[in-house]
Each structure stands twice: as structure tokens, then as C-alpha cells.
Design a protein around this motif. Sequence first.
Motif, PDB file in Angstrom:
ATOM      1  N   GLY A 126       0.815  -1.210   0.000  1.00 18.47           N
ATOM      2  CA  GLY A 126       0.000   0.000   0.000  1.00 18.47           C
ATOM      3  C   GLY A 126       0.847   1.258   0.000  1.00 18.47           C
ATOM      4  O   GLY A 126       0.529   2.248  -0.682  1.00 18.47           O
ATOM      5  N   ARG A 127       1.929   1.232   0.771  1.00 15.69           N
ATOM      6  CA  ARG A 127       2.821   2.405   0.780  1.00 15.69           C
ATOM      7  C   ARG A 127       3.475   2.599  -0.583  1.00 15.69           C
ATOM      8  O   ARG A 127       3.574   3.731  -1.079  1.00 15.69           O
ATOM      9  CB  ARG A 127       3.873   2.231   1.873  1.00 15.69           C
ATOM     10  CG  ARG A 127       4.943   3.306   1.876  1.00 15.69           C
ATOM     11  CD  ARG A 127       5.542   3.551   3.233  1.00 15.69           C
ATOM     12  NE  ARG A 127       4.650   4.341   4.063  1.00 15.69           N
ATOM     13  CZ  ARG A 127       5.055   5.095   5.097  1.00 15.69           C
ATOM     14  NH1 ARG A 127       6.335   5.157   5.404  1.00 15.69           N
ATOM     15  NH2 ARG A 127       4.197   5.784   5.807  1.00 15.69           N
ATOM     16  N   ALA A 128       3.919   1.502  -1.214  1.00 13.21           N
ATOM     17  CA  ALA A 128       4.516   1.613  -2.546  1.00 13.21           C
ATOM     18  C   ALA A 128       3.497   2.160  -3.541  1.00 13.21           C
ATOM     19  O   ALA A 128       3.825   2.999  -4.396  1.00 13.21           O
ATOM     20  CB  ALA A 128       5.033   0.254  -3.010  1.00 13.21           C
ATOM     21  N   THR A 184      -2.539  -4.443  11.761  1.00 13.59           N
ATOM     22  CA  THR A 184      -2.760  -3.334  10.840  1.00 13.59           C
ATOM     23  C   THR A 184      -3.058  -2.053  11.592  1.00 13.59           C
ATOM     24  O   THR A 184      -2.492  -0.985  11.291  1.00 13.59           O
ATOM     25  CB  THR A 184      -3.921  -3.674   9.886  1.00 13.59           C
ATOM     26  OG1 THR A 184      -3.615  -4.901   9.206  1.00 13.59           O
ATOM     27  CG2 THR A 184      -4.141  -2.573   8.867  1.00 13.59           C
ATOM     28  N   ARG A 185      -3.932  -2.115  12.572  1.00  9.54           N
ATOM     29  CA  ARG A 185      -4.322  -0.908  13.294  1.00  9.54           C
ATOM     30  C   ARG A 185      -3.158  -0.282  14.048  1.00  9.54           C
ATOM     31  O   ARG A 185      -3.049   0.939  14.148  1.00  9.54           O
ATOM     32  CB  ARG A 185      -5.450  -1.243  14.279  1.00  9.54           C
ATOM     33  CG  ARG A 185      -6.014  -0.016  14.973  1.00  9.54           C
ATOM     34  CD  ARG A 185      -7.218  -0.365  15.833  1.00  9.54           C
ATOM     35  NE  ARG A 185      -6.935  -1.419  16.767  1.00  9.54           N
ATOM     36  CZ  ARG A 185      -7.518  -2.617  16.760  1.00  9.54           C
ATOM     37  NH1 ARG A 185      -8.413  -2.906  15.839  1.00  9.54           N
ATOM     38  NH2 ARG A 185      -7.205  -3.524  17.645  1.00  9.54           N
ATOM     39  N   GLU A 186      -2.255  -1.112  14.573  1.00  3.57           N
ATOM     40  CA  GLU A 186      -1.149  -0.584  15.375  1.00  3.57           C
ATOM     41  C   GLU A 186       0.068  -0.209  14.547  1.00  3.57           C
ATOM     42  O   GLU A 186       1.032   0.337  15.081  1.00  3.57           O
ATOM     43  CB  GLU A 186      -0.745  -1.616  16.443  1.00  3.57           C
ATOM     44  CG  GLU A 186      -1.835  -1.933  17.442  1.00  3.57           C
ATOM     45  CD  GLU A 186      -2.361  -0.699  18.159  1.00  3.57           C
ATOM     46  OE1 GLU A 186      -1.557   0.195  18.488  1.00  3.57           O
ATOM     47  OE2 GLU A 186      -3.581  -0.624  18.389  1.00  3.57           O
ATOM     48  N   HIS A 187       0.049  -0.484  13.258  1.00  3.71           N
ATOM     49  CA  HIS A 187       1.221  -0.201  12.416  1.00  3.71           C
ATOM     50  C   HIS A 187       1.299   1.301  12.130  1.00  3.71           C
ATOM     51  O   HIS A 187       0.354   1.885  11.604  1.00  3.71           O
ATOM     52  CB  HIS A 187       1.123  -0.975  11.109  1.00  3.71           C
ATOM     53  CG  HIS A 187       2.429  -1.170  10.419  1.00  3.71           C
ATOM     54  ND1 HIS A 187       3.172  -0.114   9.914  1.00  3.71           N
ATOM     55  CD2 HIS A 187       3.151  -2.288  10.154  1.00  3.71           C
ATOM     56  CE1 HIS A 187       4.271  -0.579   9.361  1.00  3.71           C
ATOM     57  NE2 HIS A 187       4.290  -1.890   9.491  1.00  3.71           N
ATOM     58  N   PRO A 188       2.408   1.963  12.449  1.00  3.33           N
ATOM     59  CA  PRO A 188       2.489   3.420  12.237  1.00  3.33           C
ATOM     60  C   PRO A 188       2.334   3.817  10.776  1.00  3.33           C
ATOM     61  O   PRO A 188       1.801   4.896  10.480  1.00  3.33           O
ATOM     62  CB  PRO A 188       3.870   3.784  12.793  1.00  3.33           C
ATOM     63  CG  PRO A 188       4.645   2.506  12.835  1.00  3.33           C
ATOM     64  CD  PRO A 188       3.639   1.426  13.057  1.00  3.33           C
ATOM     65  N   TRP A 189       2.802   2.983   9.844  1.00  2.00           N
ATOM     66  CA  TRP A 189       2.656   3.330   8.432  1.00  2.00           C
ATOM     67  C   TRP A 189       1.185   3.380   8.025  1.00  2.00           C
ATOM     68  O   TRP A 189       0.804   4.186   7.175  1.00  2.00           O
ATOM     69  CB  TRP A 189       3.397   2.316   7.556  1.00  2.00           C
ATOM     70  CG  TRP A 189       4.879   2.444   7.583  1.00  2.00           C
ATOM     71  CD1 TRP A 189       5.620   3.271   8.391  1.00  2.00           C
ATOM     72  CD2 TRP A 189       5.804   1.739   6.777  1.00  2.00           C
ATOM     73  NE1 TRP A 189       6.963   3.101   8.132  1.00  2.00           N
ATOM     74  CE2 TRP A 189       7.104   2.167   7.146  1.00  2.00           C
ATOM     75  CE3 TRP A 189       5.682   0.771   5.795  1.00  2.00           C
ATOM     76  CZ2 TRP A 189       8.255   1.651   6.548  1.00  2.00           C
ATOM     77  CZ3 TRP A 189       6.827   0.259   5.199  1.00  2.00           C
ATOM     78  CH2 TRP A 189       8.101   0.707   5.570  1.00  2.00           C
ATOM     79  N   VAL A 190       0.376   2.521   8.617  1.00  2.00           N
ATOM     80  CA  VAL A 190      -1.045   2.511   8.264  1.00  2.00           C
ATOM     81  C   VAL A 190      -1.674   3.843   8.647  1.00  2.00           C
ATOM     82  O   VAL A 190      -2.423   4.437   7.864  1.00  2.00           O
ATOM     83  CB  VAL A 190      -1.758   1.340   8.957  1.00  2.00           C
ATOM     84  CG1 VAL A 190      -3.271   1.446   8.778  1.00  2.00           C
ATOM     85  CG2 VAL A 190      -1.253   0.005   8.403  1.00  2.00           C
ATOM     86  N   ARG A 191      -1.372   4.323   9.843  1.00  2.00           N
ATOM     87  CA  ARG A 191      -1.937   5.602  10.271  1.00  2.00           C
ATOM     88  C   ARG A 191      -1.452   6.740   9.369  1.00  2.00           C
ATOM     89  O   ARG A 191      -2.228   7.619   8.978  1.00  2.00           O
ATOM     90  CB  ARG A 191      -1.559   5.882  11.722  1.00  2.00           C
ATOM     91  CG  ARG A 191      -2.176   4.897  12.685  1.00  2.00           C
ATOM     92  CD  ARG A 191      -2.009   5.354  14.125  1.00  2.00           C
ATOM     93  NE  ARG A 191      -2.328   4.245  15.008  1.00  2.00           N
ATOM     94  CZ  ARG A 191      -1.514   3.748  15.923  1.00  2.00           C
ATOM     95  NH1 ARG A 191      -0.328   4.281  16.097  1.00  2.00           N
ATOM     96  NH2 ARG A 191      -1.884   2.736  16.675  1.00  2.00           N
ATOM     97  N   GLN A 192      -0.149   6.719   9.075  1.00  2.00           N
ATOM     98  CA  GLN A 192       0.393   7.779   8.223  1.00  2.00           C
ATOM     99  C   GLN A 192      -0.249   7.756   6.838  1.00  2.00           C
ATOM    100  O   GLN A 192      -0.677   8.800   6.313  1.00  2.00           O
ATOM    101  CB  GLN A 192       1.908   7.608   8.091  1.00  2.00           C
ATOM    102  CG  GLN A 192       2.677   7.833   9.387  1.00  2.00           C
ATOM    103  CD  GLN A 192       4.120   7.352   9.281  1.00  2.00           C
ATOM    104  OE1 GLN A 192       4.615   7.090   8.187  1.00  2.00           O
ATOM    105  NE2 GLN A 192       4.795   7.233  10.405  1.00  2.00           N
ATOM    106  N   ASP A 193      -0.324   6.570   6.254  1.00  2.00           N
ATOM    107  CA  ASP A 193      -0.826   6.465   4.892  1.00  2.00           C
ATOM    108  C   ASP A 193      -2.331   6.716   4.826  1.00  2.00           C
ATOM    109  O   ASP A 193      -2.828   7.320   3.867  1.00  2.00           O
ATOM    110  CB  ASP A 193      -0.473   5.103   4.301  1.00  2.00           C
ATOM    111  CG  ASP A 193       1.029   4.941   4.100  1.00  2.00           C
ATOM    112  OD1 ASP A 193       1.760   5.940   4.247  1.00  2.00           O
ATOM    113  OD2 ASP A 193       1.477   3.820   3.818  1.00  2.00           O
ATOM    114  N   ALA A 243      -7.107   5.413  13.915  1.00  2.00           N
ATOM    115  CA  ALA A 243      -6.715   6.638  14.623  1.00  2.00           C
ATOM    116  C   ALA A 243      -5.739   7.470  13.817  1.00  2.00           C
ATOM    117  O   ALA A 243      -4.787   8.047  14.340  1.00  2.00           O
ATOM    118  CB  ALA A 243      -6.122   6.303  15.995  1.00  2.00           C
ATOM    119  N   ALA A 244      -5.958   7.523  12.494  1.00  2.00           N
ATOM    120  CA  ALA A 244      -5.116   8.375  11.652  1.00  2.00           C
ATOM    121  C   ALA A 244      -5.478   9.822  11.885  1.00  2.00           C
ATOM    122  O   ALA A 244      -6.647  10.181  11.931  1.00  2.00           O
ATOM    123  CB  ALA A 244      -5.329   8.002  10.174  1.00  2.00           C
ATOM    124  N   SER A 245      -4.459  10.669  12.027  1.00  2.00           N
ATOM    125  CA  SER A 245      -4.723  12.096  12.283  1.00  2.00           C
ATOM    126  C   SER A 245      -4.778  12.870  10.981  1.00  2.00           C
ATOM    127  O   SER A 245      -4.318  12.423   9.967  1.00  2.00           O
ATOM    128  CB  SER A 245      -3.632  12.650  13.201  1.00  2.00           C
ATOM    129  OG  SER A 245      -2.363  12.468  12.614  1.00  2.00           O
TER     130      SER A 245
END
Length: 393
Positions: free
Chosen positions: A332-334, A359-368, A391-393
Motif C-alpha cells: 500500500g505504501r509503494a 494493521t491498526r497498530e502499524h504506524p505506516w497505516v496511520r500515516q498512509d 486513529a489516523a490524524s
Amino acid sequence: MDALARAGVGERIAYQRRVARMTQQQLADAAGASLGTVRKLERGERNPGAGMLEALADAMGVDVAVLRFDPKPTRTSVRAALPALSAAIATYDLPEDGPARPLSALRVAVSEAARWRVAAQYTRIARCLPDLLAELARAYHRASGADRTDLARLLVRAYRSADAMAYKFGAHDLSARLIDLMRWATVEAEDPLMTATLAYVRTETYFAARAHASGLRALENAIDTAPPPGSTRQAAVRGALHMRAAVIAGRAADASAAQLHLAEARSLAGRLPEGIYCGTAFGPDSVRAHEVSVAVSLGGDHLTRALDVAREWRPPPGLPAERRSGFHIELGRAQLWSGLADHAFASLRTARDIAPQHTREHPWVRQDAAVLRRLKRADAESLTSFAEWCAAS
């Protein structure tokens, strides 16, 4: 999954039961409930308590968060367990008096915790590991001879399961302490493959500190001192170290080292079937998944390789859930970085389907998810729901 998120808990129980190919009677028997109770729960005529929900989730082999579909209780339950975990490891050398099961029963309990780890079922670990670690410490200090050595090996494995939970939930100081205890128990275990595996786990501390070049040196030292790949287990442990070294070399922007270690991992993986060796998944599929990890770590022109891998291969169901969800998170990031926003969101949702807690706790998921939300403000509900879920900001 978005329709499932809007469904009631009864509908989610029924859905997961069908996925598990269980009848209502089978689910009732496995969860220690009556058939009438299961029927009422699925029809929404009754709400399950926390204990019943956990029993149903355990019976179906899913994480209880899948049934709740609410991030707050999971985060709360895991974080609430951290003080008990800290207390259990603080007394590793002077455990309180109490019962300890026979070695055979402890071996089963540790193996179960290891299965939860690779399945990214952290709430189960939170629920059981503090007491299990205290019990193992009592048993270890009472034992002697071969039993004591066996119990040291069980402690290494149990500490690793606890560390996975602590690290994924951002308790990096606690994770570092657990790795120190793994080091202590590894000496007592007298197993050189466990020493090599410890180097694999310890890489977490370098990722957390962003000390990627130092982490690469540590892994290369571990590879140099690891047993030669004469047996299947030895080849798998060495291959896993190369696999891990490839990723951290990518984070260190050392493309040549990343490709070298990836090639070594691929060569060793070609000699054995995919499986879990000394607690780590390794084999041709794991190496293929790590090709995406390396490409994303290197970034830039290397992202094309991640997209190429995804076009021709996807992780098979037999690969551990944590590794499969990690593949889709990194893909997903790529895709996001390559301008494929819709594909990126689809990959994140697939990762959530596979392992919601990971998935929920992965920092990349929140960022992306936050980036996707900004890019697609007009795209409604599903993206907004996902961003709120993680909890993505």
C-alpha cells in the motif's frame, strides 16, 4: 469489510462462523455455550459479555477485535496488561511462590503463545503472558539439569511472544527489557540457534531507534557467528538473518547490501519448504514478501519492484497472518508513493481483513491513511471510517 464494520456484533459472529465453516452447534460446543445462546447472539437478541465474546473468538480462531470492530477496547486491554507484564519480568530471578504446571503443559502453553504471535493476536498474549511468564520463572528456579535447560528455552520463546505485543503497541522500553531477558535465558538455554534468533529479534531496537546502519552491522556479525547451514533449521535461521539484514540495509539506504542479503536469503530459501523455524517464518514465500519490504525501504526507483512483485504474486493463506498483512501494508505504501491511491487503500483494507490488530497498530497505516484521507476528501465514508478506525490524524 466496511459493510461488516457497520454490522452488529451478532452479524459479525455469524459471518466469522461461516468463514470458519462451523455450524452453530459446533461453535456453541467449542465456546462452552448453549446452542440457544449462539442463535440469540447471531440474531442480535442478546449482547455477549466480554468473556463470551473472547470464548467465541477463541473457538473460531479469530481475534476478538474482529467481532467487536472497535479499536478502543483492544488498545485498552493490551495497555492494561503492560504493568502486569512489567511486574512478571521484574521478578524473573526472584519469582513469588505459587504453582507451576508440569514441563509438558508449559511447553503447550508456550507453543500456543507463539501461534498467537505469528497470527498477530495480541489481546490473547496480553491476557495470558504475564501469568505464564511468572509461572515459567517459578518452574525454572525450582528445576535442575536438563529440565532447567528446557525451561530456559521456553522462557526465550515466551519472552519473544511478550516482546511482539510490547513492540507493536509502542512500549519500546519494555520491549528492550524483554530482549535483555531473552539474552539472559538464551545463555542458559545452551542453543546456538536461539542465539542467532535473538539477533533477529533484537533488530527491533535498531528499527525503533532508527539506528539502521548499526543494526545492519549487528546482523552481519550474527550471520558470521551463526552455525553453518548444514541442517534445515540452521539454513532457515541463517536465511532469516539475511532476510532481516536486507530490510534494515534498505532502511540504511545501502542498496548493494540489501540486494546481497536478499540474494543470500533467496538461495537458502530455495533449499527448504516454507515454514516456521525457531519461531520465525522463512521460506520462498517469506523471501518474496521481503522483496517488497526491501523495495519500499529503499524507495525511489526501487518502488517499481514492489509493484512488479504484487502483479505476479500474493502471499498464500498458509503464510502467517502478521507476514501477510505486513506485505499488504508495505505494498500500500509503494502504491501510494506511486500515485495509485485507490490501490493503496484497497491494500490497507486487505491488511485489515487479514490481521486487524497488526494493521491498526502499524504506524505506516496511520500515516498512509491520513495522507489518503487528505488526497480524497470527497471520497466518503469508507475511507473516513478506516482512518477513524486506525486513529489516523
